[in-house]
Design a protein around this motif. Structure first.
Motif, PDB file in Angstrom:
ATOM      1  N   ASN A 144      20.274  44.745  21.810  1.00 55.94           N
ATOM      2  CA  ASN A 144      21.330  44.707  22.822  1.00 55.94           C
ATOM      3  C   ASN A 144      21.256  45.898  23.762  1.00 55.94           C
ATOM      4  N   TRP A 145      21.483  45.618  25.038  1.00 54.81           N
ATOM      5  CA  TRP A 145      21.662  46.666  26.038  1.00 54.81           C
ATOM      6  C   TRP A 145      22.642  46.159  27.091  1.00 54.81           C
ATOM      7  N   ASN A 146      23.814  46.759  27.129  1.00 56.59           N
ATOM      8  CA  ASN A 146      24.860  46.360  28.078  1.00 56.59           C
ATOM      9  C   ASN A 146      25.114  44.850  28.060  1.00 56.59           C
ATOM     10  N   GLY A 147      25.219  44.312  26.856  1.00 56.06           N
ATOM     11  CA  GLY A 147      25.343  42.861  26.724  1.00 56.06           C
ATOM     12  C   GLY A 147      26.728  42.383  26.325  1.00 56.06           C
ATOM     13  N   GLU A 148      27.766  43.142  26.677  1.00 51.83           N
ATOM     14  CA  GLU A 148      29.103  42.781  26.219  1.00 51.83           C
ATOM     15  C   GLU A 148      29.528  41.379  26.649  1.00 51.83           C
ATOM     16  N   GLU A 149      28.990  40.875  27.757  1.00 49.36           N
ATOM     17  CA  GLU A 149      29.391  39.558  28.243  1.00 49.36           C
ATOM     18  C   GLU A 149      29.031  38.453  27.266  1.00 49.36           C
ATOM     19  N   TYR A 150      27.945  38.647  26.495  1.00 45.11           N
ATOM     20  CA  TYR A 150      27.460  37.594  25.612  1.00 45.11           C
ATOM     21  C   TYR A 150      27.446  37.993  24.143  1.00 45.11           C
ATOM     22  N   LEU A 151      27.507  39.280  23.858  1.00 47.20           N
ATOM     23  CA  LEU A 151      27.326  39.747  22.488  1.00 47.20           C
ATOM     24  C   LEU A 151      28.378  39.221  21.534  1.00 47.20           C
ATOM     25  N   ASP A 152      29.634  39.191  21.953  1.00 45.39           N
ATOM     26  CA  ASP A 152      30.707  38.714  21.077  1.00 45.39           C
ATOM     27  C   ASP A 152      30.466  37.262  20.668  1.00 45.39           C
ATOM     28  N   ASP A 153      30.129  36.405  21.621  1.00 42.88           N
ATOM     29  CA  ASP A 153      29.863  34.995  21.309  1.00 42.88           C
ATOM     30  C   ASP A 153      28.640  34.849  20.419  1.00 42.88           C
ATOM     31  N   CYS A 154      27.644  35.688  20.662  1.00 42.20           N
ATOM     32  CA  CYS A 154      26.433  35.632  19.837  1.00 42.20           C
ATOM     33  C   CYS A 154      26.758  35.952  18.382  1.00 42.20           C
ATOM     34  N   LEU A 155      27.447  37.046  18.160  1.00 41.21           N
ATOM     35  CA  LEU A 155      27.776  37.448  16.793  1.00 41.21           C
ATOM     36  C   LEU A 155      28.750  36.472  16.133  1.00 41.21           C
ATOM     37  N   GLU A 156      29.705  35.974  16.906  1.00 40.46           N
ATOM     38  CA  GLU A 156      30.655  35.001  16.367  1.00 40.46           C
ATOM     39  C   GLU A 156      29.937  33.742  15.899  1.00 40.46           C
ATOM     40  N   SER A 157      28.956  33.279  16.691  1.00 35.50           N
ATOM     41  CA  SER A 157      28.217  32.077  16.301  1.00 35.50           C
ATOM     42  C   SER A 157      27.368  32.345  15.062  1.00 35.50           C
ATOM     43  N   LEU A 158      26.799  33.546  14.965  1.00 35.79           N
ATOM     44  CA  LEU A 158      26.005  33.878  13.779  1.00 35.79           C
ATOM     45  C   LEU A 158      26.862  33.840  12.519  1.00 35.79           C
ATOM     46  N   ILE A 159      28.050  34.395  12.592  1.00 38.45           N
ATOM     47  CA  ILE A 159      28.927  34.443  11.417  1.00 38.45           C
ATOM     48  C   ILE A 159      29.462  33.057  11.056  1.00 38.45           C
ATOM     49  N   SER A 160      29.833  32.281  12.076  1.00 37.24           N
ATOM     50  CA  SER A 160      30.487  30.993  11.811  1.00 37.24           C
ATOM     51  C   SER A 160      29.498  29.847  11.559  1.00 37.24           C
ATOM     52  N   GLU A 161      28.313  29.918  12.131  1.00 35.94           N
ATOM     53  CA  GLU A 161      27.381  28.786  12.039  1.00 35.94           C
ATOM     54  C   GLU A 161      26.215  29.024  11.094  1.00 35.94           C
ATOM     55  N   THR A 162      26.134  30.211  10.495  1.00 35.13           N
ATOM     56  CA  THR A 162      25.049  30.500   9.555  1.00 35.13           C
ATOM     57  C   THR A 162      25.586  30.380   8.137  1.00 35.13           C
ATOM     58  N   HIS A 163      25.141  29.345   7.447  1.00 33.90           N
ATOM     59  CA  HIS A 163      25.635  29.088   6.095  1.00 33.90           C
ATOM     60  C   HIS A 163      24.598  29.434   5.026  1.00 33.90           C
ATOM     61  N   TYR A 164      23.475  29.950   5.474  1.00 35.88           N
ATOM     62  CA  TYR A 164      22.465  30.454   4.545  1.00 35.88           C
ATOM     63  C   TYR A 164      23.068  31.656   3.800  1.00 35.88           C
ATOM     64  N   GLU A 165      22.812  31.747   2.505  1.00 34.45           N
ATOM     65  CA  GLU A 165      23.537  32.715   1.687  1.00 34.45           C
ATOM     66  C   GLU A 165      23.024  34.145   1.799  1.00 34.45           C
ATOM     67  N   ASP A 166      21.722  34.333   1.943  1.00 34.73           N
ATOM     68  CA  ASP A 166      21.155  35.679   1.807  1.00 34.73           C
ATOM     69  C   ASP A 166      20.587  36.174   3.141  1.00 34.73           C
ATOM     70  N   TYR A 167      21.469  36.623   4.013  1.00 35.24           N
ATOM     71  CA  TYR A 167      21.022  37.158   5.300  1.00 35.24           C
ATOM     72  C   TYR A 167      21.894  38.336   5.689  1.00 35.24           C
ATOM     73  N   GLN A 168      21.369  39.160   6.580  1.00 32.05           N
ATOM     74  CA  GLN A 168      22.099  40.299   7.112  1.00 32.05           C
ATOM     75  C   GLN A 168      21.859  40.356   8.618  1.00 32.05           C
ATOM     76  N   VAL A 169      22.912  40.625   9.366  1.00 30.46           N
ATOM     77  CA  VAL A 169      22.804  40.781  10.814  1.00 30.46           C
ATOM     78  C   VAL A 169      22.803  42.260  11.159  1.00 30.46           C
ATOM     79  N   LEU A 170      21.846  42.649  11.983  1.00 30.98           N
ATOM     80  CA  LEU A 170      21.741  44.027  12.447  1.00 30.98           C
ATOM     81  C   LEU A 170      21.687  44.024  13.976  1.00 30.98           C
ATOM     82  N   VAL A 171      22.565  44.773  14.610  1.00 39.92           N
ATOM     83  CA  VAL A 171      22.495  44.973  16.054  1.00 39.92           C
ATOM     84  C   VAL A 171      21.817  46.310  16.317  1.00 39.92           C
ATOM     85  N   VAL A 172      20.760  46.285  17.100  1.00 46.28           N
ATOM     86  CA  VAL A 172      20.113  47.516  17.560  1.00 46.28           C
ATOM     87  C   VAL A 172      20.533  47.708  19.005  1.00 46.28           C
TER      88      VAL A 172
END
Length: 312
Positions: free
Chosen positions: A10-38
């Motif tokens: 991410n770089w100055n991505g506030e316009e899309y970052l929230d939706d991106c992370l929200e979709s990852l949390i809500s639509e990812t049902h795989y059990e063993d994953y971790q999200v990292l924002v750089v």
């Protein structure tokens, strides 16, 4: 179950970052994953947005290090996962996307890299793999055709998943492409030369607001990066025939740009891109002879920082 690290650069991505992370949390049902924002030293509210997702890890870089170095830092600091998925911040994943990518790796023992079908927000296909060395999207049209898992030359860097053993064998994204453009094409080429295959998994779908991550960068700078890194890619990976063809095409484009006839790139980017490519020519030729060898992260290991040339 295989562990997956999803790296969102991410770089100055506030316009899309929230939706991106929200979709990852809500639509990812795989059990063993971790999200990292750089985060590449964003000047907007990106870090505050990430803080709103306590399940998401964060690395804050002190400057904008670009695509390859930013992702390499995420991998370097989080070794031990079985799969690494590099994801643009201007994306929204659809239900079942990650499960299907993991299943593809399990079904295809020769898979080293796998990418999803990318769609425009209106539902039309943006990319279903890319042809190398031409680097044009395959089936990028309005028809959402029935597709099956298939081998492709490469996948776009907006979303591609890499098996850990590929990193162990061929190394990191090549930082000579810093700060951006064509790193994923080079990585796919290197993986294939090492004996791995690249697959498109059409049952994994991601919406990509293409180009939005680049809106904060001046267009002529992005065009410069695209042109010079295309030449670098060709020198390191292309056949003599493809290199001569690319030289002919871009010489013709340069002349057309100079004459003001439908320029693909502004004239001023050609001499600058050529100058930098020639400066790196000895390194590029050396790399061409060692395409199957391990590529370190020069930045992480303090060997050479290719990002310095962009500081001013």
């Amino acid at each position: 179950m295989s562990e997956v690290l999803i790296i969102v650069l991410n770089w100055n991505g506030e316009e899309y970052l929230d939706d991106c992370l929200e979709s990852l949390i809500s639509e990812t049902h795989y059990e063993d994953y971790q999200v990292l924002v750089v985060d590449n030293n964003s000047e907007d509210n990106s870090v505050e947005i990430v803080d709103g997702f306590p399940e998401v890890d964060l690395i804050e870089n002190e400057s904008n290090l670009g695509f390859s170095i930013g992702n390499n830092i995420g991998i370097y600091e989080n070794q031990g996962y079985e799969y690494y998925l590099l994801l643009n911040n201007d994306t929204k994943v659809k239900e079942g996307w990650l499960e299907r990518l993991v299943e593809t790796f399990e079904e295809k023992e020769d898979a080293g890299i796998c990418g999803p079908k990318l769609k425009h927000p209106d539902g039309t296909i943006q990319s279903a793999g890319i042809n190398l060395p031409e680097m044009n999207s395959m089936r990028s049209d309005s028809e959402d055709r029935e597709m099956e898992t298939e081998e492709v030359d490469g996948v776009l860097g907006a979303a591609f998943m890499i098996k850990d053993e590929v990193f162990e064998e061929i190394g990191y994204l090549d930082e000579i492409f810093s700060p951006a453009q064509h790193e994923e094409s080079d990585y796919c080429s290197r993986a294939r030369k090492a004996g791995y295959k690249v697959y498109l998994e059409p049952d994994s779908e991601i919406l990509h607001y293409q180009g939005k991550a680049k809106e904060n960068v001046k267009s002529d700078f992005m065009e410069f990066l695209e042109l010079k890194n295309l030449w670098k890619y060709q020198i390191m990976n292309g056949s003599l025939k493809s290199f001569l063809h690319a030289t002919f095409i871009y010489t013709r484009l340069a002349i057309a740009s100079l004459l003001g006839v439908k320029p693909k790139y502004p004239w001023k980017v050609y001499p600058k891109a050529l100058k930098e490519t020639l400066e790196d020519l000895p390194v590029l030729l050396m790399k061409r002879s060692k395409r199957r060898e391990f590529v370190p992260s020069y930045y992480c290991e303090n060997i050479r920082d290719y990002s310095k040339r962009y500081e001013d």
